[in-house]
Design an enzyme around this catalytic site. Structure first.
Site, PDB file in Angstrom:
ATOM      1  N   LYS A   1       0.847  -1.196   0.000  1.00 59.50           N
ATOM      2  CA  LYS A   1       0.000   0.000   0.000  1.00 59.50           C
ATOM      3  C   LYS A   1       0.885   1.249   0.000  1.00 59.50           C
ATOM      4  O   LYS A   1       2.104   1.153   0.186  1.00 59.50           O
ATOM      5  CB  LYS A   1      -0.925  -0.030   1.217  1.00 59.50           C
ATOM      6  CG  LYS A   1      -0.180   0.025   2.537  1.00 59.50           C
ATOM      7  CD  LYS A   1      -1.105  -0.272   3.726  1.00 59.50           C
ATOM      8  CE  LYS A   1      -0.307  -0.206   5.012  1.00 59.50           C
ATOM      9  NZ  LYS A   1      -1.068  -0.691   6.178  1.00 59.50           N
TER      10      LYS A   1
ATOM     11  N   TYR B   1      14.904  32.410   3.273  1.00 64.01           N
ATOM     12  CA  TYR B   1      13.783  33.273   3.646  1.00 64.01           C
ATOM     13  C   TYR B   1      13.866  33.706   5.105  1.00 64.01           C
ATOM     14  O   TYR B   1      14.163  32.879   5.978  1.00 64.01           O
ATOM     15  CB  TYR B   1      12.457  32.522   3.475  1.00 64.01           C
ATOM     16  CG  TYR B   1      12.002  32.331   2.048  1.00 64.01           C
ATOM     17  CD1 TYR B   1      11.745  33.427   1.211  1.00 64.01           C
ATOM     18  CD2 TYR B   1      11.793  31.049   1.542  1.00 64.01           C
ATOM     19  CE1 TYR B   1      11.307  33.240  -0.090  1.00 64.01           C
ATOM     20  CE2 TYR B   1      11.352  30.864   0.235  1.00 64.01           C
ATOM     21  CZ  TYR B   1      11.114  31.966  -0.576  1.00 64.01           C
ATOM     22  OH  TYR B   1      10.682  31.781  -1.847  1.00 64.01           O
TER      23      TYR B   1
HETATM   24  C1  PLP Z   1      -0.264  -1.662   6.796  1.00 67.55           C
HETATM   25  C2  PLP Z   1      -0.824  -2.919   7.311  1.00 67.55           C
HETATM   26  C3  PLP Z   1       0.028  -4.017   7.552  1.00 67.55           C
HETATM   27  C4  PLP Z   1       1.540  -3.952   7.412  1.00 67.55           C
HETATM   28  O1  PLP Z   1       2.103  -3.195   8.456  1.00 67.55           O
HETATM   29  P1  PLP Z   1       3.681  -3.102   8.679  1.00 67.55           P
HETATM   30  O2  PLP Z   1       3.842  -2.508  10.021  1.00 67.55           O
HETATM   31  O3  PLP Z   1       4.209  -2.171   7.620  1.00 67.55           O
HETATM   32  O4  PLP Z   1       4.239  -4.463   8.524  1.00 67.55           O
HETATM   33  C5  PLP Z   1      -0.568  -5.207   7.965  1.00 67.55           C
HETATM   34  N1  PLP Z   1      -1.915  -5.288   8.129  1.00 67.55           N
HETATM   35  C6  PLP Z   1      -2.741  -4.241   7.910  1.00 67.55           C
HETATM   36  C7  PLP Z   1      -4.201  -4.424   8.105  1.00 67.55           C
HETATM   37  C8  PLP Z   1      -2.222  -3.027   7.500  1.00 67.55           C
HETATM   38  O5  PLP Z   1      -3.053  -1.994   7.292  1.00 67.55           O
END
Ligand code: PLP
Length: 387
Positions: A36, A275
C-alpha cells in the site's frame, strides 16, 4: 522529464530482507507483501515486479484504486488482496478480477455475494474481526450467526481468510491490549472451527507482530515496513536484536534517494540564509543548493534540522525547506563542486542517512516520510547500493 532527484531500489537489499523475514516467520506461514502507499513510497511499479522476481506471489494493498495500480504492473496473476474497504463502485470489479478483499460489515458481505452470483463467480472474502483496535471488523460474537449465513452462499462466496490487526504490537506499553486482542481472536477462531466451515487462512501479524508476537503467526503474515529494510520502531529493533543476539542490523534499506548540487554560494558571517531569519550565519559559510523541496517529498519540518550527504560527509540543511529546493552547509567539506551527488536517504561512502534521522519526533516517521515520496520521482533498480 527531470525531477531533480532519483530513487534507487536495491535488489540485493530486498533479497536479504526477504530472507530475514522468512527466517523470522519459520517454515510454515505464508508471506503476504504489503505494498500500500505506493509500496511505502518505493514505487509500486518498480517494487512489485522486483519482489515477484524474488519469488513473492501475494500482495496486499489498502484500497481498490491501489489494487488497480497493482494489476497494471504485475507479471502473471499473483494473489491481490485489499485490506481496506471495497466500496460500492469497486466491488463488482474486484469480484470480477478475482481480487481478495476484507469484509467487516454484513451489508457489504451480502452485496458481494449478490454481485458474485450475478457474475456466476465466487467473491473471495477475508472476514475481518474486531478484537480491540476499534477501527474495522465484526465482533467475534457475531461470527456464529454470520457463518450460518455464509454456509448458505457457497456458490457465490469463498472464504479466504479470517483476520485481525493488532493495535500497537511494536511497543511493550501495549502488551495488555495486544494480549486481549489475541484472546478475542482465539474466541473468533473457536467459533469458526465450531461452524465446520473452511474459513481459509488465519492471519494477524504485521511486521511488529512477526517480531514481537510470534504466537500470532498462524497461517500468514502481512508484512510491510520490514521488507523495505526499516524497523517498525526503535524499540522493536532493540528488543529483537537483543533477544536473538544479532550484533549488526540484519535489515538493509532498499531505498536510496539522491539528487545533485545545482549551485554553490557563500554567506558571510552575520547574514541570514534563505527566507526570513530562520538561519543566522555565525561564521563565513559555503552553501550549496539542492533541487528538492517540500513539493518533492522533502518535508518542511526538516528546516534547519535535516542532514544530507555530500562527498561522504554530513551536510546540514540551513534555513527553511523551500517548495523546490533546500540550502545545505558544505563549509569544511573538501572539493565540493556543482553537480556533486547529494544523498537524501541512504548511503554514500561510509555514512548513511536513515529516514528516522530526519528527526526522532514520531515513531510513525518512517512510514509517513516514505509514503510521502512523490510518485513522479524516477525509480531505478540497482543490484546494490554498495558497489
Ligand atoms: C499496513 C498494514 C500491515 C503492514 O504493516 P507493517 O507494520 O508495515 O508491517 C498489515 N496489516 C494491515 C491491516 C495493515 O493496514
Amino acid at each position: 522529464m527531470f525531477n531533480g532527484s532519483t530513487i534507487e531500489i536495491s535488489t540485493d537489499a530486498l533479497r536479504r530482507n526477504l530472507e530475514f523475514i522468512r527466517g523470522a516467520l519459520g517454515e510454515r506461514p505464508l508471506l503476504c507483501n504489503v505494498v500500500k502507499g505506493n509500496a511505502y513510497g518505493h514505487g509500486i511499479g518498480t517494487f512489485v515486479p522486483l519482489a515477484q522476481q524474488l519469488g513473492m506471489d501475494r500482495f496486499a494493498v489498502y484500497s481498490a484504486s491501489e489494487a488497480y495500480d497493482l494489476l497494471q504492473v504485475v507479471e502473471g496473476r499473483p494473489t491481490v488482496y485489499i485490506m481496506g474497504d471495497v466500496d460500492d463502485e469497486a466491488l463488482e470489479w474486484a469480484v470480477e478480477q478475482g481480487i481478495e478483499f476484507n469484509v467487516f460489515e454484513r451489508q457489504r458481505l451480502v452485496q458481494a455475494v449478490q454481485l458474485a452470483r450475478a457474475q456466476r463467480r465466487a467473491a473471495r472474502v477475508h472476514l475481518e474481526i474486531e478484537t480491540g483496535m476499534h477501527r474495522t471488523g465484526f465482533p467475534p460474537e457475531d461470527l456464529a450467526g454470520l457463518l450460518k449465513w455464509t454456509a448458505t452462499c457457497t456458490d457465490a462466496l469463498q472464504l479466504m481468510g479470517i483476520c485481525t490487526h493488532l493495535a500497537g504490537a511494536e511497543s511493550m506499553a501495549n502488551a495488555f491490549r495486544v494480549q486481549e486482542q489475541k484472546e478475542r481472536y482465539r474466541d473468533a477462531l473457536r467459533l469458526a472451527d465450531a461452524s465446520g466451515q473452511d474459513t481459509g487462512l488465519r492471519h494477524v501479524a504485521c511486521s511488529a507482530g512477526v517480531l514481537n508476537e510470534p504466537d500470532t503467526l498462524y497461517d500468514m503474515a502481512r508484512v510491510g515496513i520490514l521488507q523495505y529494510g526499516f524497523w517498525p520502531n526503535r524499540e522493536t529493533e532493540v528488543r529483537f536484536r537483543k533477544q536473538h543476539n544479532i550484533p549488526s542490523d540484519p535489515l538493509h534499506r532498499v531505498i536510496r534517494w539522491r539528487s545533485r548540487i545545482m549551485s554553490l554560494t557563500t554567506a558571510q558571517q552575520g547574514n541570514f540564509v534563505g527566507y526570513g531569519t530562520a538561519f543566522f550565519a555565525q561564521e563565513d559559510l559555503r552553501l550549496a543548493v539542492v533541487p528538492v523541496g517540500y513539493a518533492y517529498g522533502y518535508a518542511r519540518s526538516l528546516s534547519n534540522s535535516g542532514q544530507v550527504l555530500v562527498r561522504g560527509q554530513l551536510a546540514p540543511v540551513r534555513g527553511i525547506v523551500n517548495m523546490n529546493c533546500i540550502t545545505i552547509d558544505v563549509t569544511g567539506i573538501e572539493g565540493v563542486e556543482k553537480g556533486d551527488e547529494v544523498v537524501l536517504i541512504g548511503t554514500q561512502g561510509d555514512r548513511s542517512i536513515s529516514v528516522s534521522s530526519f528527526g526522532e519526533r514520531s515513531e510513525q516517521l518512517n512510514y509517513e516520510l516514505l509514503t510521502r515520496l512523490p510518485h513522479d520521482i524516477p525509480r531505478v533498480v540497482v543490484e546494490t547500493h554498495h558497489p
